[in-house]
Scaffold this motif. Structure first.
Motif, PDB file in Angstrom:
ATOM      1  N   VAL A  15       0.864  -1.178   0.000  1.00 48.50           N
ATOM      2  CA  VAL A  15       0.000   0.000   0.000  1.00 48.50           C
ATOM      3  C   VAL A  15       0.901   1.229   0.000  1.00 48.50           C
ATOM      4  O   VAL A  15       1.705   1.420   0.915  1.00 48.50           O
ATOM      5  CB  VAL A  15      -0.929   0.012   1.215  1.00 48.50           C
ATOM      6  CG1 VAL A  15      -1.737   1.311   1.267  1.00 48.50           C
ATOM      7  CG2 VAL A  15      -1.876  -1.189   1.177  1.00 48.50           C
ATOM      8  N   SER A  70      -3.961   6.946  -1.690  1.00 48.01           N
ATOM      9  CA  SER A  70      -3.112   5.758  -1.659  1.00 48.01           C
ATOM     10  C   SER A  70      -3.483   4.819  -2.796  1.00 48.01           C
ATOM     11  O   SER A  70      -4.565   4.920  -3.386  1.00 48.01           O
ATOM     12  CB  SER A  70      -3.253   5.026  -0.322  1.00 48.01           C
ATOM     13  OG  SER A  70      -2.774   5.815   0.738  1.00 48.01           O
ATOM     14  N   LEU A 103      -2.798   0.486  -4.157  1.00 46.95           N
ATOM     15  CA  LEU A 103      -2.219  -0.831  -3.935  1.00 46.95           C
ATOM     16  C   LEU A 103      -1.289  -1.109  -5.106  1.00 46.95           C
ATOM     17  O   LEU A 103      -1.726  -1.245  -6.244  1.00 46.95           O
ATOM     18  CB  LEU A 103      -3.284  -1.911  -3.838  1.00 46.95           C
ATOM     19  CG  LEU A 103      -2.723  -3.306  -3.573  1.00 46.95           C
ATOM     20  CD1 LEU A 103      -2.070  -3.387  -2.201  1.00 46.95           C
ATOM     21  CD2 LEU A 103      -3.802  -4.374  -3.704  1.00 46.95           C
TER      22      LEU A 103
END
Length: 474
Positions: free
Chosen positions: A429, A438, A440
């Motif tokens: 992350v 953010s 992944l």
């Protein structure tokens, strides 16, 4: 550097579900399963603030990969429903002690209430599966059970022996070969001791492997295991247990750095509990082990080693938010000769590396070559700003980094049918402070280059650990 790293230290209490994240790049078609990550998310509430990064209240984040040619990834997040979260929401105050935060003058009462009733679960816990249950395991003899499909908190349970101690580690191991749960409890008293235990199937009672006496117990965040041994690195950040009774201080503030004691390394036989080694190395401190294995009659233990325990104070929220530079944390090898009672120490590479993961299923407790972790510029970084692949054989590193991005612990996922140790992907992350959100990140583990990333609509605070569970065949 663009972007403000402090975005990862702000409170997130919004809980959302996103059925399909926008994905840049291409996800591997074989990647099907669920990654659940944990970390602190509620640092401030109603004018009240926790004092330490570890103390922010825990939030779970679920990324589910559908796999196949049209595969995608979904996202959901949820705060663990603990008594401290309830206290903050209902009464607007911190009600229970944390790692470095104490809400009241009666420390002794709060300390023992916390460790016997499981009153709180801060962000410094590890997401794992113990005897078929999904748990957020804390540094106590208790864990918060949650439902992995909804992330709903189910309850607080014991996962150690009923005759439990006060402090344990959030990093239990699966014993190589048997997959038994192995962990330890630290029992405070006039004669304190670390009690190592193992537990087989869900219906089996835990059994004590052995005990290690300690007049001045050291703070031990994790430990190592080999095929036949348990290895405890007891750092000289120590406490007189009477301090908890006599001093009005939060838990970690009772500990003192005593470098003259050195780093105590204890090796126990995993079956008989026989003491194989109890030796000293130069003082150092670590939160996380990388791996350990047997080399003939010797033991090799690799640590993410700091020169001292100063990192504990650097991780206080005020200092992190003020921009203090992280101290170096170097992967360090300890070669232990149980017969001679000696330890040889060598730095593997001159590169900061913490929050390390390996190909756990195949190489935990066994010889290995690759580890993956978070790194930082040793002169200027205010937080972890790169991912590092470490080759312990060649003693080289490969680095992924992007300006304004701050990655979390990398989790290695082996490709189905893989034969090479680094054949698979690494998931992390990553906070993009410039974009204010953010993602992944999915890296090819071998080349350490980006394959894809799924964008989350908000910034996820810096977290600690995660667990990936493969999708069951239909």
């Amino acid at each position: 550097m663009s972007g403000d790293y402090r975005l990862g230290l702000k409170t997130l209490d919004d809980e959302i579900v996103v059925d399909r994240l926008p994905v840049r790049g291409e996800l591997p078609s074989w990647l099907a399963g669920t990654l659940i990550r944990n970390g602190p998310a509620m640092f401030d509430h109603a004018g009240k603030s926790f004092r330490h990064w570890f103390d922010g209240q825990a939030m779970l984040h679920r990324f589910e990969f559908t796999g196949g040619p049209d595969g995608g990834v979904s996202y959901a997040n949820r705060l663990l429903d603990t008594l401290n979260v309830q206290s903050l929401r209902e009464r607007g105050r911190i009600g229970y002690q944390e790692f470095a935060t104490d809400p009241c003058a009666s420390l002794f009462g709060r300390f023992f209430t916390r460790f016997t009733r499981g009153t709180s679960a801060n962000g410094c816990v590890n997401v794992t599966e113990v005897n078929g249950r999904s748990l957020a395991v804390s540094e106590t003899n208790l864990a918060v059970q949650f439902e992995p499909e909804t992330l709903a908190t189910v309850g607080v349970i014991r996962y150690g022996p009923e005759a439990s101690g006060l402090v344990t580690t959030a990093h239990p191991h699966a014993a190589p070969g048997t997959r038994d749960l192995v962990n330890y409890m630290l029992k405070f008293g006039r004669h304190s001791r670390y009690v190592v235990y193992r537990q087989g199937p869900a219906d089996a009672a835990p059994t004590v492997v052995g005990e290690i006496p300690a007049d001045l117990p050291g703070y031990v965040h994790s430990f190592a295991i080999t095929e036949h041994h348990v290895v405890l690195a007891i750092f000289p950040l120590v406490v007189n247990p009477l301090s908890f009774l006599l001093r009005n201080r939060p838990f970690i503030d009772n500990y003192r750095w005593r470098p003259e004691l050195g780093l105590r390394i204890v090796v126990l036989d995993l079956v008989s509990g026989t003491l194989r080694a109890d030796c000293r190395a130069p003082a150092a401190f670590a939160f996380h082990h990388i791996n350990a294995y047997e080399d003939g009659n010797a033991i090799v233990m690799d640590l993410c080693a700091y020169p001292d325990a100063g990192i504990v104070d650097v991780f206080r929220l005020e200092r992190l938010r003020d921009g203090e530079v992280l101290p170096p944390c170097r992967p360090t090898r300890y070669h232990i000769d149980p017969d001679a009672g000696t330890v040889e120490v060598a730095t593997l590479v001159d590169q900061t590396l913490d929050l390390a993961r390996i190909n756990y299923g195949r190489h935990n407790g066994r010889p290995y070559r690759y580890a993956y972790g978070c790194g930082a510029d040793q002169a200027t970084s205010n937080f972890f700003d790169r991912l590092v692949k470490l080759d312990v054989t060649d003693r080289t590193v490969t680095v992924w980094r992007e300006d304004g991005c701050f990655p979390g612990e990398p989790v290695f996922i082996a490709a189905p049918g893989s034969s090479a140790e680094d054949e698979g992907v690494v998931l992390s992350v990553v906070l993009d402070a410039t974009a204010g959100r953010s993602s992944l990140l999915v890296l090819d583990a071998r080349s350490f280059t980006e394959l894809a990333r799924g964008d989350v609509p908000h910034a996820i605070p810096y977290g600690f650990h995660g667990q990936f569970t493969r999708a069951r065949p239909t």
